[in-house]
Design a protein around this motif. Sequence first.
Motif, PDB file in Angstrom:
ATOM      1  N   ASN A  29       0.833  -1.206   0.000  1.00 14.15           N
ATOM      2  CA  ASN A  29       0.000   0.000   0.000  1.00 14.15           C
ATOM      3  C   ASN A  29       0.867   1.255   0.000  1.00 14.15           C
ATOM      4  N   GLU A  30       1.953   1.233   0.791  1.00 14.25           N
ATOM      5  CA  GLU A  30       2.834   2.407   0.869  1.00 14.25           C
ATOM      6  C   GLU A  30       3.528   2.661  -0.472  1.00 14.25           C
ATOM      7  N   GLU A  89       2.490   1.747  -3.376  1.00 14.04           N
ATOM      8  CA  GLU A  89       1.471   2.141  -4.349  1.00 14.04           C
ATOM      9  C   GLU A  89       1.095   3.617  -4.171  1.00 14.04           C
ATOM     10  N   ALA A  90       0.954   4.044  -2.926  1.00 18.84           N
ATOM     11  CA  ALA A  90       0.653   5.461  -2.662  1.00 18.84           C
ATOM     12  C   ALA A  90       1.797   6.340  -3.169  1.00 18.84           C
ATOM     13  N   ILE A 105      -7.827  -8.524 -11.988  1.00 16.93           N
ATOM     14  CA  ILE A 105      -8.373  -7.165 -12.078  1.00 16.93           C
ATOM     15  C   ILE A 105      -7.575  -6.342 -13.087  1.00 16.93           C
ATOM     16  N   GLU A 106      -6.260  -6.531 -13.107  1.00 13.95           N
ATOM     17  CA  GLU A 106      -5.407  -5.741 -14.002  1.00 13.95           C
ATOM     18  C   GLU A 106      -5.087  -6.487 -15.294  1.00 13.95           C
ATOM     19  N   ASP A 125      -0.698 -17.207  -4.377  1.00 14.34           N
ATOM     20  CA  ASP A 125      -1.588 -16.714  -3.335  1.00 14.34           C
ATOM     21  C   ASP A 125      -2.778 -15.992  -3.972  1.00 14.34           C
ATOM     22  N   ALA A 126      -3.908 -16.070  -3.272  1.00 15.03           N
ATOM     23  CA  ALA A 126      -5.174 -15.593  -3.844  1.00 15.03           C
ATOM     24  C   ALA A 126      -5.146 -14.093  -4.129  1.00 15.03           C
ATOM     25  N   ALA A 127      -4.489 -13.310  -3.282  1.00 12.45           N
ATOM     26  CA  ALA A 127      -4.486 -11.857  -3.489  1.00 12.45           C
ATOM     27  C   ALA A 127      -3.768 -11.491  -4.785  1.00 12.45           C
ATOM     28  N   THR A 128      -2.673 -12.196  -5.078  1.00  9.24           N
ATOM     29  CA  THR A 128      -1.928 -11.930  -6.316  1.00  9.24           C
ATOM     30  C   THR A 128      -2.764 -12.302  -7.533  1.00  9.24           C
ATOM     31  N   HIS A 179       1.632   6.548  -6.967  1.00 13.13           N
ATOM     32  CA  HIS A 179       0.524   7.378  -7.432  1.00 13.13           C
ATOM     33  C   HIS A 179       0.877   8.866  -7.396  1.00 13.13           C
ATOM     34  N   ALA A 192      -6.001 -12.505  -7.707  1.00 13.66           N
ATOM     35  CA  ALA A 192      -7.134 -11.565  -7.811  1.00 13.66           C
ATOM     36  C   ALA A 192      -6.692 -10.275  -8.487  1.00 13.66           C
ATOM     37  N   GLN A 193      -5.543  -9.739  -8.082  1.00 14.23           N
ATOM     38  CA  GLN A 193      -5.100  -8.467  -8.657  1.00 14.23           C
ATOM     39  C   GLN A 193      -4.644  -8.660 -10.106  1.00 14.23           C
ATOM     40  N   ARG A 203       2.405  -5.832 -12.431  1.00 12.99           N
ATOM     41  CA  ARG A 203       2.191  -6.692 -11.261  1.00 12.99           C
ATOM     42  C   ARG A 203       1.430  -7.933 -11.727  1.00 12.99           C
TER      43      ARG A 203
END
Lengths: 243, 171
Positions: free
Chosen positions: B120-121, B123-124, B166-167, B157-160, B127, B162-163, B145
């Motif tokens: 998150n850090e 990515e912020a 999405i992308e 892993d599921a989060a990877t 941005h 999923a993203q 990514r």
Amino acid sequence: MSAQRQRIDGATAFLLHARPFSETSLVLEVFARDHGRVAILARGARRPRSALRTVLLGFQPLELAWFGGGEVKTMARAEWLGGLPLLMGKGLLLGYYLNELLLKLLPREDAHPALFDGYAGALAALAHGATEPAELRRFEKSLLRELGYGLALDRIAGSGAPVRADGVYAYQPERGVVQAREADGVSPSLTFAGKTLLDLAADDYGDPRTLAESKLLMRQLIAHYLGGQPLQSRRVFMELQEL
Amino acid sequence: MAYHLLQRDPGGAGRLASALDHALKTLRRCARCNTFTEDVVCDRCLSPRRDSSLLCVVEMPVDLNTMEQTHAFNGLYYVLMGRLSPLDGIGPRELAFDRLLARANDGAVREVVLATNFTNEGEATAHYLAEMLRARGLKVSRIARGLPVGGELEYSDAATVAQAFIERRDY
């Protein structure tokens, strides 16, 4: 069951903040739906190949298990629940603001399921690209209500007379709505149209003036309850806006 | 480690102490890429074989090393020495975003590649750097990514996953 052996399983939670602890661990501050804000030690979470690295993400719903009776629990298991896109851009910064409010205002281990649902709803709105101030105002209001600082926005303190849309008022944190002329030493920037107070009570943010004034009112109230602690996320956000 | 060196390897302890002492006395930040160097400008920034129109922004010197190991990038770097972390009070002032801005505006840089971490850090940070650099007319890109090379969905892993979904992009 003794406090030391107390074990919580299957808790839905969000990670609010993580700080490094010893060589390879993290101390997490999480907000769990049925347990409130809890501090948890995640052993080995910073090891290079730790599977927790892709699980312990902020702004993502998690399912956690932990044990222990002290102030800092020990994590037993963490799973990523998913269903929420990662926050991006401005939404991410606003997410940090929500987290900082929870970290600074919410006492530890005090369950607030309604606030949790409001937080999850605000994150979902931010994740889907809404950066509408209305989302923040709704969350701030539910936070103050859950903490027991409920706002009486449609009645005048003391007399209980209804607030009139065309009146001008001030809001005194421990007291409530007062007539602007009765509020001693209140700067004109901290007076609010009656309509703003009524709109805020009804969560109706259609009027631009309501949005602008309710932001100032909530900022005043939050500053009061923070008791002078500055909000780091707000400072960083302001500096970024100036770039 | 301190006990081990004192008991078993006093010579090694001396070498380690003098190496650290030497580093503390001689290391400084490169005036161009901000990484640690003994010179005013590091060898990499001075190299004529590097493409000065590409500037890759990374969080830490170790990230620079990782990028170098790829042999996929022949441009220059800027090392932030951190990432935005609003809850810890780390903002654009603490990271000296203005220094990066001055570096990217040297006239030679055409594209800035943002290679901050996918946290998150990170990515912020990406941005806000993107907004700041685009506003000054620079082309900005972000490393992609998704699944690792040789990655299998079953073991990811599921989060990877999923993203990555999405992308997803046209193919």
